[in-house]
Design an enzyme around this catalytic site. Structure first.
Site, PDB file in Angstrom:
ATOM      1  N   LYS A 291       0.843  -1.202   0.000  1.00  0.00           N
ATOM      2  CA  LYS A 291       0.000   0.000   0.000  1.00  0.00           C
ATOM      3  C   LYS A 291       0.877   1.251   0.000  1.00  0.00           C
ATOM      4  O   LYS A 291       2.010   1.199   0.472  1.00  0.00           O
ATOM      5  CB  LYS A 291      -0.871   0.028   1.273  1.00  0.00           C
ATOM      6  CG  LYS A 291      -2.018  -0.938   1.263  1.00  0.00           C
ATOM      7  CD  LYS A 291      -2.857  -0.773   2.520  1.00  0.00           C
ATOM      8  CE  LYS A 291      -4.017  -1.749   2.548  1.00  0.00           C
ATOM      9  NZ  LYS A 291      -5.011  -1.544   1.491  1.00  0.00           N
ATOM     10  N   ARG A 365     -10.515 -11.418   1.681  1.00  0.00           N
ATOM     11  CA  ARG A 365     -11.341 -12.490   1.104  1.00  0.00           C
ATOM     12  C   ARG A 365     -10.631 -13.836   1.164  1.00  0.00           C
ATOM     13  O   ARG A 365     -11.264 -14.881   1.223  1.00  0.00           O
ATOM     14  CB  ARG A 365     -11.743 -12.111  -0.330  1.00  0.00           C
ATOM     15  CG  ARG A 365     -10.597 -11.886  -1.263  1.00  0.00           C
ATOM     16  CD  ARG A 365     -10.971 -11.036  -2.475  1.00  0.00           C
ATOM     17  NE  ARG A 365     -11.127  -9.613  -2.132  1.00  0.00           N
ATOM     18  CZ  ARG A 365     -11.448  -8.663  -3.008  1.00  0.00           C
ATOM     19  NH1 ARG A 365     -11.667  -8.970  -4.284  1.00  0.00           N
ATOM     20  NH2 ARG A 365     -11.555  -7.411  -2.627  1.00  0.00           N
TER      21      ARG A 365
HETATM   22  N1  BES Z   1      -8.270  -3.618   4.277  1.00  0.00           N
HETATM   23  C1  BES Z   1      -8.402  -3.211   2.922  1.00  0.00           C
HETATM   24  C2  BES Z   1      -9.688  -2.444   2.666  1.00  0.00           C
HETATM   25  C3  BES Z   1      -9.716  -1.019   3.146  1.00  0.00           C
HETATM   26  C4  BES Z   1      -9.086  -0.030   2.435  1.00  0.00           C
HETATM   27  C5  BES Z   1     -10.439  -0.692   4.252  1.00  0.00           C
HETATM   28  C6  BES Z   1      -9.153   1.267   2.860  1.00  0.00           C
HETATM   29  C7  BES Z   1     -10.518   0.617   4.682  1.00  0.00           C
HETATM   30  C8  BES Z   1      -9.872   1.601   3.973  1.00  0.00           C
HETATM   31  C9  BES Z   1      -8.402  -4.429   1.999  1.00  0.00           C
HETATM   32  O1  BES Z   1      -7.646  -5.499   2.413  1.00  0.00           O
HETATM   33  C10 BES Z   1      -7.853  -3.973   0.698  1.00  0.00           C
HETATM   34  O2  BES Z   1      -6.710  -3.638   0.661  1.00  0.00           O
HETATM   35  N2  BES Z   1      -8.686  -3.978  -0.320  1.00  0.00           N
HETATM   36  C11 BES Z   1      -8.282  -3.545  -1.597  1.00  0.00           C
HETATM   37  C12 BES Z   1      -8.885  -4.495  -2.609  1.00  0.00           C
HETATM   38  C13 BES Z   1      -8.324  -4.334  -3.979  1.00  0.00           C
HETATM   39  C14 BES Z   1      -6.875  -4.739  -4.018  1.00  0.00           C
HETATM   40  C15 BES Z   1      -9.145  -5.179  -4.912  1.00  0.00           C
HETATM   41  C16 BES Z   1      -8.799  -2.136  -1.805  1.00  0.00           C
HETATM   42  O3  BES Z   1      -9.881  -1.808  -1.330  1.00  0.00           O
HETATM   43  O4  BES Z   1      -8.080  -1.343  -2.398  1.00  0.00           O
HETATM   44 MN    MN Z   2      -5.624  -5.334   1.776  1.00  0.00          MN
END
Ligand code: BES
Ligand code: MN
Ligand code: ZN
Length: 518
Positions: A291, A365
């Site tokens: 990230k 997931r």
């Molecule tokens: N934990 C995150 C989701 C999230 C992001 C929650 C920002 C709260 C704020 C999750 O694991 C994630 O990183 N999801 C990705 C999915 C994508 C790679 C398809 C996302 O939301 O960017």
């Molecule tokens: Mn994630």
């Protein structure tokens, strides 16, 4: 915090702070009239002076009202009577909670009058809401600060003033509200702790300690157990971290006679538990699909689903709710390392389906899918998973409702109603088959991500492929579980929603004719 119900008339109530809720455009209700009379019209005087703003939730603090036994009187606006509803009432209650948490008074009294309740709501509902909101407002994170400058403020003994003696459901409502707030406090504290402290092991210890305290079963599966079960998707996320993954299984048997909670006459009631599954990523760095740095600290909140399941167990145990509930928490970190999963890796889930990992940041997931397969062994009444799953859900719905996706209309309607009743709302998104196309893979049964669009739905549609054997709902709490900016911190959501749902189930069971199938 200690709540009681009293029938003392408000003007005679000897308390540190007496709270009176009023409409700004109608005559005072009877209780407020009594205070007005005792104070020789001071109350209506202040109201007509315009010092109290007309907006619901506005407050005015009055000191030393002659003729009134309370040290202070807090006037709270309910807004205009014709636009009065759940929102105005909640705004007013939140203002009351804030004021009570910040007063030097040690005790307070809240006047409750039927006419000052939202249309269609009764006193039992109001008492549950009020005790929960007031107790929740008193939450303070016990920060390990170097200098502790906080002074002890806040009323901790609260009386609800009713005009007549409370019945059993009304008495129960205040202890339920308090139990929900206590569960929320646990959720918030677990989530607010840094990921160096709140590890998978810490989540497991917390669950084990609760099980010991309240006498429900807790079993923690270790890496070796997960390997034997074939939880290849969960383990693929855990690979990159030095923290040992944990799979926590909690079982509260309140619906079975002689076990947790009150004995229950329906002999079938124990056989099909409600299963709650919570995403327990104690830190989500994104893994190899790292990230960006900005606000990455907030990914310590990626275990809010797990915390809300553990918190729910505290709440139902405190309420001694006559329901059977299983809690499943897959817990691990998502970290990059030489041993971490890579984009392009294909892994095998417990269900037997293979998954191509296209993005290691779509890890929630991957841990949930194995938990959903594990849930089958309980022959559940229904399964609800709770997860901070997608940033896309925050884009779609903002921070007001949690996302709800379900394969079962009746369950979706029930959860939607529990959301409205608790004020912890959800909004349903579609889960149509057409979306499955997005996670097609050339190299496995499915990919773990779809395209750019409809990300909250893609995440849920992935999970739906593992949730075929029972009624299932998914709550995406990415936008609701915590606040950013100045108010940064966990909210305790969706515990109010889950509690309302479970209380509803318990009530339905109690009124069910005995001998009918559960
Ligand atoms: N934990 C995150 C989701 C999230 C992001 C929650 C920002 C709260 C704020 C999750 O694991 C994630 O990183 N999801 C990705 C999915 C994508 C790679 C398809 C996302 O939301 O960017
Ligand atoms: Mn994630
Ligand atoms: Zn995540």
């Amino acid at each position: 915090m200690k709540f009681t119900i009293k029938t003392t008339s408000p003007e005679k109530s000897e308390t540190g702070i007496l709270v009176i809720c009023v409409f700004t455009d109608t005559p005072l209700p009877p209780g407020a009239q009594a205070v007005n009379k005792a104070s020789h019209g001071k109350l209506s005087g202040f109201l007509s002076s315009g010092d109290l703003d007309g907006k619901a939730g506005a407050t005015l603090l009055l000191y030393g009202l002659a003729g009134v036994a309370a040290e202070r009187v807090l006037l709270v606006s309910l807004g205009k009577s014709d636009s009065f509803g759940d929102k105005a009432w909640r705004d007013a209650l939140a203002a009351v909670g804030k004021a009570l948490a910040d007063t030097p008074a040690e005790d307070g009294a809240l006047m409750f009058e039927e006419i000052a309740l939202p249309p269609g709501r009764d006193l039992t509902w109001a008492l549950r809401q009020a005790s929960r909101i007031v107790a929740d407002c008193a939450y303070k994170f016990d920060a390990p600060r170097i200098k502790n400058g906080s002074t002890k403020r806040g009323a901790h003994k609260i009386a609800f003033l009713l005009s007549s003696e409370p019945n059993q459901p009304q008495k129960e409502a205040i202890s339920h509200g308090q139990a929900i707030a206590e569960g929320m406090a646990l959720v918030k504290t677990l989530a607010n702790l840094g990921a160096n402290v709140c590890t998978p092991a810490k989540l497991a210890e917390t669950a084990l300690a609760l099980g010991k305290q309240f006498k429900f079963d807790v079993n923690v599966l270790e890496r070796g157990d997960m390997e034997k079960l074939g939880m290849g998707a969960l383990l693929s996320v855990a690979r990159g971290s030095h923290q040992e993954p944990k799979f926590i299984v909690m079982h509260y048997r309140g619906g079975s006679p002689g076990k947790n909670g009150k004995a229950h006459k329906n002999k079938n009631s124990g056989s099909h538990p409600i299963v709650l599954v919570g995403k327990g990523i104690t830190f989500d760095s994104g893994g190899i699909s790292l990230k960006p740095g900005a606000e990455m600290d907030e990914m310590k909140f990626d275990m809010c689903g797990a915390a809300s399941v553990i918190g729910a167990f505290k709440t139902i145990a405190l309420m001694e709710l006559p329901v059977d509930v299983v809690g499943l928490v897959p817990a691990t970190e998502n970290m990059p390392s030489g041993n971490a999963s890579r984009p392009g890796d294909v892994v095998h889930s417990m269900s037997g389906q293979s998954i191509e990992i296209l993005n290691t940041d779509a890890e929630g997931r991957l841990i949930l899918c194995d938990a959903l397969t594990y849930a089958e062994r309980f022959s559940p009444d229904c399964v609800i998973d709770i997860a901070t799953l997608t940033g896309a859900c925050v884009v779609a719905l903002g921070r007001i409702p949690s996302g709800l996706l379900s394969t079962d209309d009746a369950l979706a309607i029930e959860l939607t109603q529990s959301g409205l009743d608790s004020g912890d709302r959800v909004w349903r998104l579609p889960l149509w088959e057409e979306y499955l196309e997005q996670i097609r893979s050339n190299f496995a049964d499915m990919a773990n991500v779809g395209g750019r669009f409809g990300g909250a739905i893609t995440g849920a549609v992935f999970l739906s492929r593992f949730a075929g054997g029972y009624k299932w709902a998914h709550l995406d709490i990415a936008g609701t579980a915590w606040l950013s900016g100045e108010a940064k911190g966990a909210t305790g959501r969706p515990l109010p929603l889950l509690s309302e749902f479970l209380i509803g189930r318990a009530k339905a069971r109690n009124t069910e004719p005995s001998g009918s199938p559960s």
